[in-house]
Write an enzyme that holds these catalytic residues in place. Structure first.
Site, PDB file in Angstrom:
ATOM      1  N   ASN A  56      37.480  32.645  35.034  1.00  0.00           N
ATOM      2  CA  ASN A  56      36.626  33.645  35.652  1.00  0.00           C
ATOM      3  C   ASN A  56      35.168  33.346  35.307  1.00  0.00           C
ATOM      4  O   ASN A  56      34.851  32.892  34.207  1.00  0.00           O
ATOM      5  CB  ASN A  56      37.041  35.070  35.279  1.00  0.00           C
ATOM      6  CG  ASN A  56      37.041  35.375  33.800  1.00  0.00           C
ATOM      7  OD1 ASN A  56      37.409  34.545  32.977  1.00  0.00           O
ATOM      8  ND2 ASN A  56      36.671  36.594  33.451  1.00  0.00           N
ATOM      9  N   GLU A  58      31.679  35.405  35.648  1.00  0.00           N
ATOM     10  CA  GLU A  58      31.034  36.675  35.973  1.00  0.00           C
ATOM     11  C   GLU A  58      29.561  36.485  36.314  1.00  0.00           C
ATOM     12  O   GLU A  58      28.981  35.418  36.055  1.00  0.00           O
ATOM     13  CB  GLU A  58      31.182  37.656  34.811  1.00  0.00           C
ATOM     14  CG  GLU A  58      32.618  38.060  34.573  1.00  0.00           C
ATOM     15  CD  GLU A  58      32.783  39.045  33.434  1.00  0.00           C
ATOM     16  OE1 GLU A  58      33.886  39.574  33.291  1.00  0.00           O
ATOM     17  OE2 GLU A  58      31.826  39.300  32.677  1.00  0.00           O
ATOM     18  N   CYS A  67      36.960  35.182  40.295  1.00  0.00           N
ATOM     19  CA  CYS A  67      38.144  35.219  39.443  1.00  0.00           C
ATOM     20  C   CYS A  67      38.669  33.805  39.203  1.00  0.00           C
ATOM     21  O   CYS A  67      38.461  32.899  40.013  1.00  0.00           O
ATOM     22  CB  CYS A  67      39.246  36.043  40.097  1.00  0.00           C
ATOM     23  SG  CYS A  67      38.837  37.777  40.370  1.00  0.00           S
ATOM     24  N   GLU A  69      41.747  32.652  39.338  1.00  0.00           N
ATOM     25  CA  GLU A  69      42.731  32.210  40.319  1.00  0.00           C
ATOM     26  C   GLU A  69      42.058  31.665  41.571  1.00  0.00           C
ATOM     27  O   GLU A  69      42.433  30.611  42.089  1.00  0.00           O
ATOM     28  CB  GLU A  69      43.665  33.359  40.722  1.00  0.00           C
ATOM     29  CG  GLU A  69      44.456  33.951  39.584  1.00  0.00           C
ATOM     30  CD  GLU A  69      43.774  35.160  38.952  1.00  0.00           C
ATOM     31  OE1 GLU A  69      42.584  35.057  38.571  1.00  0.00           O
ATOM     32  OE2 GLU A  69      44.435  36.210  38.827  1.00  0.00           O
ATOM     33  N   CYS A 106      44.256  40.190  40.882  1.00  0.00           N
ATOM     34  CA  CYS A 106      43.732  41.275  41.719  1.00  0.00           C
ATOM     35  C   CYS A 106      44.157  41.049  43.175  1.00  0.00           C
ATOM     36  O   CYS A 106      44.670  39.979  43.537  1.00  0.00           O
ATOM     37  CB  CYS A 106      42.209  41.344  41.607  1.00  0.00           C
ATOM     38  SG  CYS A 106      41.335  39.989  42.424  1.00  0.00           S
ATOM     39  N   CYS A 109      42.610  37.919  44.882  1.00  0.00           N
ATOM     40  CA  CYS A 109      43.244  36.664  44.465  1.00  0.00           C
ATOM     41  C   CYS A 109      44.617  36.514  45.104  1.00  0.00           C
ATOM     42  O   CYS A 109      45.007  35.424  45.519  1.00  0.00           O
ATOM     43  CB  CYS A 109      43.351  36.601  42.951  1.00  0.00           C
ATOM     44  SG  CYS A 109      41.749  36.337  42.151  1.00  0.00           S
TER      45      CYS A 109
END
Length: 154
Positions: A56, A58, A67, A69, A106, A109
């Site tokens: 990830n 940010e 993210c 993934e 999420c 993803c």
């Protein structure tokens, strides 16, 4: 959810998956999560044995981050466009903690993994740590997002 398989210990997983968990865990140090302090890593195994890793990333403007993934799956598709994804392993850890923590992908993803699965025409497995600290193996991205949005909706 009968298609899902659950494993109590990492050692109960097959050696290939254990290796991917270890690679993803090692890669957690590359996460950039100064805001959430929640580090996530994903290992994508391709059909030819190549492994693409992502973490990830940010951003202070929260929607601008990405993210693990999505980073790993997008990278695999861009760097190896003719190779199919075989398996995706997701791990997470809170900053300054040693043990892995449960983390499910999420919705965004899941959608990205599902579209990658549809593009390649073959499902791939997804492995993550569940909230009861068991390793869960999902047989496909479609199994994680049964009512998905697709190009057929457009």
């Amino acid at each position: 959810m009968s298609d899902f398989k659950y494993f109590k210990h990492l050692d109960d997983l097959d050696p290939e998956t254990q290796y991917l968990v270890h690679r993803a865990t090692e890669w957690l140090e590359h996460a950039y999560a100064p805001y959430s302090k929640f580090h996530v890593s994903a290992a994508v195994l391709l059909e030819d044995g190549n492994i693409v890793l992502g973490t990830n990333q940010e951003n202070a403007a929260y929607p601008a981050g990405l993210c693990a993934e999505r980073l790993a799956v997008f990278s695999a598709n861009a760097q190896h466009p003719d190779k199919k994804i075989k398996k995706v392993v997701i791990v997470a850890r809170k900053k300054d903690q040693k043990d892995l923590t449960p983390a499910a992908s999420c919705g965004g993803c899941r959608q990205v993994m599902l579209e990658s699965e549809k593009r390649q025409g073959v499902p791939f497995e997804i492995v993550m740590l569940s909230h009861d600290h068991k390793w869960v193996l999902a047989p496909s991205a479609a199994s994680l997002l049964p009512f998905a949005f697709s190009k057929n909706n457009l």
